[in-house]
Design a protein around this motif. Structure first.
Motif, PDB file in Angstrom:
ATOM      1  N   THR A 248     -26.998   3.670   4.082  1.00  0.00           N
ATOM      2  CA  THR A 248     -26.036   3.530   2.995  1.00  0.00           C
ATOM      3  C   THR A 248     -24.852   4.455   3.251  1.00  0.00           C
ATOM      4  OG1 THR A 248     -27.015   5.258   1.605  1.00  0.00           O
ATOM      5  CG2 THR A 248     -27.838   3.005   1.292  1.00  0.00           C
ATOM      6  N   THR A 249     -23.747   4.157   2.576  1.00  0.00           N
ATOM      7  CA  THR A 249     -22.577   5.031   2.572  1.00  0.00           C
ATOM      8  C   THR A 249     -22.218   5.322   1.120  1.00  0.00           C
ATOM      9  OG1 THR A 249     -21.105   3.107   2.665  1.00  0.00           O
ATOM     10  CG2 THR A 249     -21.658   4.183   4.760  1.00  0.00           C
ATOM     11  N   ALA A 250     -21.512   6.418   0.896  1.00  0.00           N
ATOM     12  CA  ALA A 250     -21.124   6.815  -0.465  1.00  0.00           C
ATOM     13  C   ALA A 250     -19.611   6.945  -0.547  1.00  0.00           C
ATOM     14  CB  ALA A 250     -21.791   8.136  -0.840  1.00  0.00           C
ATOM     15  N   HIS A 251     -19.031   6.472  -1.648  1.00  0.00           N
ATOM     16  CA  HIS A 251     -17.579   6.452  -1.810  1.00  0.00           C
ATOM     17  C   HIS A 251     -17.241   6.806  -3.252  1.00  0.00           C
ATOM     18  CE1 HIS A 251     -17.625   4.282   2.005  1.00  0.00           C
ATOM     19  NE2 HIS A 251     -18.620   3.607   1.480  1.00  0.00           N
ATOM     20  N   ARG A 252     -16.419   7.834  -3.430  1.00  0.00           N
ATOM     21  CA  ARG A 252     -16.080   8.270  -4.786  1.00  0.00           C
ATOM     22  C   ARG A 252     -15.077   7.305  -5.408  1.00  0.00           C
ATOM     23  NH1 ARG A 252     -17.069  11.898  -8.187  1.00  0.00           N
ATOM     24  NH2 ARG A 252     -18.426  13.004  -6.740  1.00  0.00           N
ATOM     25  N   ALA A 253     -15.384   6.887  -6.645  1.00  0.00           N
ATOM     26  CA  ALA A 253     -14.497   6.019  -7.418  1.00  0.00           C
ATOM     27  C   ALA A 253     -14.314   6.661  -8.786  1.00  0.00           C
ATOM     28  CB  ALA A 253     -15.095   4.624  -7.561  1.00  0.00           C
ATOM     29  N   GLY A 254     -13.286   7.494  -8.914  1.00  0.00           N
ATOM     30  CA  GLY A 254     -13.091   8.239 -10.151  1.00  0.00           C
ATOM     31  C   GLY A 254     -14.202   9.258 -10.329  1.00  0.00           C
ATOM     32  N   HIS A 255     -14.886   9.200 -11.477  1.00  0.00           N
ATOM     33  CA  HIS A 255     -15.976  10.128 -11.752  1.00  0.00           C
ATOM     34  C   HIS A 255     -17.307   9.649 -11.185  1.00  0.00           C
ATOM     35  CE1 HIS A 255     -13.394  12.540 -14.252  1.00  0.00           C
ATOM     36  NE2 HIS A 255     -13.101  11.503 -15.027  1.00  0.00           N
ATOM     37  N   ALA A 256     -17.356   8.407 -10.708  1.00  0.00           N
ATOM     38  CA  ALA A 256     -18.602   7.850 -10.183  1.00  0.00           C
ATOM     39  C   ALA A 256     -18.588   7.847  -8.661  1.00  0.00           C
ATOM     40  CB  ALA A 256     -18.806   6.429 -10.708  1.00  0.00           C
ATOM     41  N   VAL A 257     -19.766   7.669  -8.080  1.00  0.00           N
ATOM     42  CA  VAL A 257     -19.909   7.492  -6.634  1.00  0.00           C
ATOM     43  C   VAL A 257     -20.557   6.136  -6.414  1.00  0.00           C
ATOM     44  CG1 VAL A 257     -21.011   8.309  -4.525  1.00  0.00           C
ATOM     45  CG2 VAL A 257     -20.111   9.955  -6.182  1.00  0.00           C
ATOM     46  N   LEU A 258     -19.900   5.298  -5.614  1.00  0.00           N
ATOM     47  CA  LEU A 258     -20.430   3.983  -5.301  1.00  0.00           C
ATOM     48  C   LEU A 258     -21.176   4.045  -3.973  1.00  0.00           C
ATOM     49  CD1 LEU A 258     -17.376   1.699  -6.171  1.00  0.00           C
ATOM     50  CD2 LEU A 258     -19.388   2.178  -7.581  1.00  0.00           C
ATOM     51  N   TYR A 259     -22.352   3.467  -3.954  1.00  0.00           N
ATOM     52  CA  TYR A 259     -23.139   3.390  -2.728  1.00  0.00           C
ATOM     53  C   TYR A 259     -23.084   1.970  -2.189  1.00  0.00           C
ATOM     54  CZ  TYR A 259     -24.956   8.012  -3.716  1.00  0.00           C
ATOM     55  OH  TYR A 259     -25.054   9.369  -3.939  1.00  0.00           O
ATOM     56  N   ALA A 260     -23.021   1.859  -0.877  1.00  0.00           N
ATOM     57  CA  ALA A 260     -22.948   0.553  -0.229  1.00  0.00           C
ATOM     58  C   ALA A 260     -23.922   0.518   0.948  1.00  0.00           C
ATOM     59  CB  ALA A 260     -21.523   0.277   0.269  1.00  0.00           C
ATOM     60  N   ARG A 261     -24.433  -0.659   1.230  1.00  0.00           N
ATOM     61  CA  ARG A 261     -25.275  -0.853   2.404  1.00  0.00           C
ATOM     62  C   ARG A 261     -24.434  -0.840   3.662  1.00  0.00           C
ATOM     63  NH1 ARG A 261     -28.504  -5.777   0.345  1.00  0.00           N
ATOM     64  NH2 ARG A 261     -27.168  -6.938   1.763  1.00  0.00           N
TER      65      ARG A 261
ATOM     66  N   ARG B  10     -11.144  -4.450 -10.133  1.00  0.00           N
ATOM     67  CA  ARG B  10     -10.062  -4.275 -11.103  1.00  0.00           C
ATOM     68  C   ARG B  10     -10.371  -3.239 -12.191  1.00  0.00           C
ATOM     69  NH1 ARG B  10      -7.280 -10.187 -12.238  1.00  0.00           N
ATOM     70  NH2 ARG B  10      -5.380  -9.796 -11.029  1.00  0.00           N
ATOM     71  N   PRO B  11     -11.555  -3.239 -12.805  1.00  0.00           N
ATOM     72  CA  PRO B  11     -11.821  -2.209 -13.812  1.00  0.00           C
ATOM     73  C   PRO B  11     -11.779  -0.790 -13.240  1.00  0.00           C
ATOM     74  CG  PRO B  11     -13.400  -4.005 -13.998  1.00  0.00           C
ATOM     75  CD  PRO B  11     -12.659  -4.219 -12.723  1.00  0.00           C
ATOM     76  N   ARG B  12     -12.215  -0.609 -12.027  1.00  0.00           N
ATOM     77  CA  ARG B  12     -12.175   0.712 -11.395  1.00  0.00           C
ATOM     78  C   ARG B  12     -10.741   1.146 -11.125  1.00  0.00           C
ATOM     79  NH1 ARG B  12     -16.456  -1.306  -6.929  1.00  0.00           N
ATOM     80  NH2 ARG B  12     -18.278  -1.564  -8.299  1.00  0.00           N
ATOM     81  N   LEU B  13      -9.906   0.203 -10.711  1.00  0.00           N
ATOM     82  CA  LEU B  13      -8.500   0.536 -10.465  1.00  0.00           C
ATOM     83  C   LEU B  13      -7.804   0.909 -11.771  1.00  0.00           C
ATOM     84  CD1 LEU B  13      -7.447  -2.231  -7.906  1.00  0.00           C
ATOM     85  CD2 LEU B  13      -8.098   0.130  -7.430  1.00  0.00           C
ATOM     86  N   ALA B  14      -8.095   0.164 -12.820  1.00  0.00           N
ATOM     87  CA  ALA B  14      -7.476   0.469 -14.116  1.00  0.00           C
ATOM     88  C   ALA B  14      -7.920   1.834 -14.615  1.00  0.00           C
ATOM     89  CB  ALA B  14      -7.843  -0.622 -15.131  1.00  0.00           C
ATOM     90  N   ALA B  15      -9.194   2.159 -14.448  1.00  0.00           N
ATOM     91  CA  ALA B  15      -9.699   3.456 -14.899  1.00  0.00           C
ATOM     92  C   ALA B  15      -9.035   4.605 -14.154  1.00  0.00           C
ATOM     93  CB  ALA B  15     -11.217   3.523 -14.716  1.00  0.00           C
TER      94      ALA B  15
END
Length: 335
Positions: A304-317, A49-54
């Protein structure tokens, strides 16, 4: 409301399963629209939710089109052509939707909201071809923020459900599968009977067969879609949902550390939930630059995989990394 979907022999033969990214986009948005969010998905929602709001995605056309209850626009869920369409395929089908269909769906939304279409949807109503492309971009952004970092986990759950039910069909027949989808769905030998206020299925104006779509977010109900000439769709809660967002068992990183090094094994253990380099640096005491370097190497190795979320990049296993961290858990254990 009670609905009966009658079956011929050919309808039974044409019944199939599919895993649809767009179905998870829509049902996930519906889960987020509830206040409070269903307890089942609260851990995911608290992070998303905070990422969606941003990103402004909590108040745009997409969120406006998906209320917590009521009508869901049919054009947002095109019938999957195969068992596992990519999001790009489904977005292409959405952008190609006929303008009349878009307006018909929006008219139903307006009727449920006192006869007035919400302002964010007015441009789409006036000029569907121009604004469907913008909507597809918004969906892609939502996907990157809310679902892509978790997709390996979600897809594994959905595929395990399909595996279980296809095996069930092989061992006991299609009737057993149809009678075991949900407590509100019953097979009486000739018809599939659905008891729910939101179900609306009629074989008289539907295509042949039946398309069954397991979902991580449809719980606690089933959803239906009938849009000729497509076959009717039935979206049902996948098996094993109670464990979807639970923290995975504590990993013993010693064996993995001997292969990839202690630091990279620690980072993989920290990625039980997707995180940015800044978050990981704060947890581990490493510099952001060092974390980034290690994550790049892990990504190159398919861990890992990388996914852009606004100005940040989220990494996931990835699933491969999950198995390396917990080798005692066999692939497909949920089936």
């Amino acid at each position: 409301m009670r609905t009966a979907l009658t079956f011929s022999a050919s309808d039974v033969a044409l019944t199939r399963f599919a895993v649809s990214p767009m179905q998870e986009v829509v049902t996930g948005l519906r889960a987020l629209a509830h206040t409070p969010v269903p307890a089942l998905h609260r851990r995911w929602a608290d992070r998303v939710r905070p990422r969606l709001a941003a990103a402004g995605l909590d108040r745009g056309p997409l969120a406006t089109m998906v209320p917590p209850t009521g009508h869901l626009p049919d054009f947002l869920n095109p019938a999957p052509a195969g068992p596992a369409p990519a999001l790009a395929e489904e977005l292409a089908a959405i952008t190609a939707t006929d303008a009349a269909q878009v307006r018909a769906d929006l008219d139903l939304l307006a009727a449920e909201r006192g006869g007035r279409l919400p302002a964010p949807l007015e441009p789409l109503y006036r000029d569907p071809p121009a604004h469907l492309a913008l909507l597809a971009t918004e969906i892609e952004t939502y996907w990157q923020v809310a679902l892509a970092p978790y997709w390996d986990r979600i897809r594994a759950l959905l595929e395990a459900d399909v595996f279980h039910r296809t095996r069930q069909a092989a061992e006991h027949g299609t009737a057993r599968v149809l009678d075991d989808l949900h407590e509100t769905v019953r097979w009486d030998g000739r018809s599939l009977r659905l008891e729910h206020r939101h179900c609306a299925v009629d074989r008289l104006n539907a295509g042949g067969g039946l398309l069954l779509l397991p979902s991580a977010f449809a719980w606690p109900r089933v959803l239906t879609r009938v849009l000729p000439p497509d076959p009717p769709q039935l979206v049902y809660p996948a098996r094993g949902l109670a464990t979807l967002w639970e923290p995975r068992p504590g990993a013993d990183t010693e064996a993995l550390a001997a292969v990839v090094g202690k630091t990279r094994a620690r980072l993989l253990a920290e990625l039980d939930s997707p995180a940015s380099t800044t978050e990981l640096a704060g947890r581990t005491g490493l510099s952001a630059a060092a974390v980034s370097q290690h994550l790049t190497a892990l990504r190159a190795a398919g861990l890992t995989t990388a996914h852009r979320a606004g100005h940040a990049v989220l990494y996931a296993r990835t699933t491969v990394a999950d198995l390396l961290l917990d080798p005692a858990t066999p692939a497909g254990a949920q089936a």
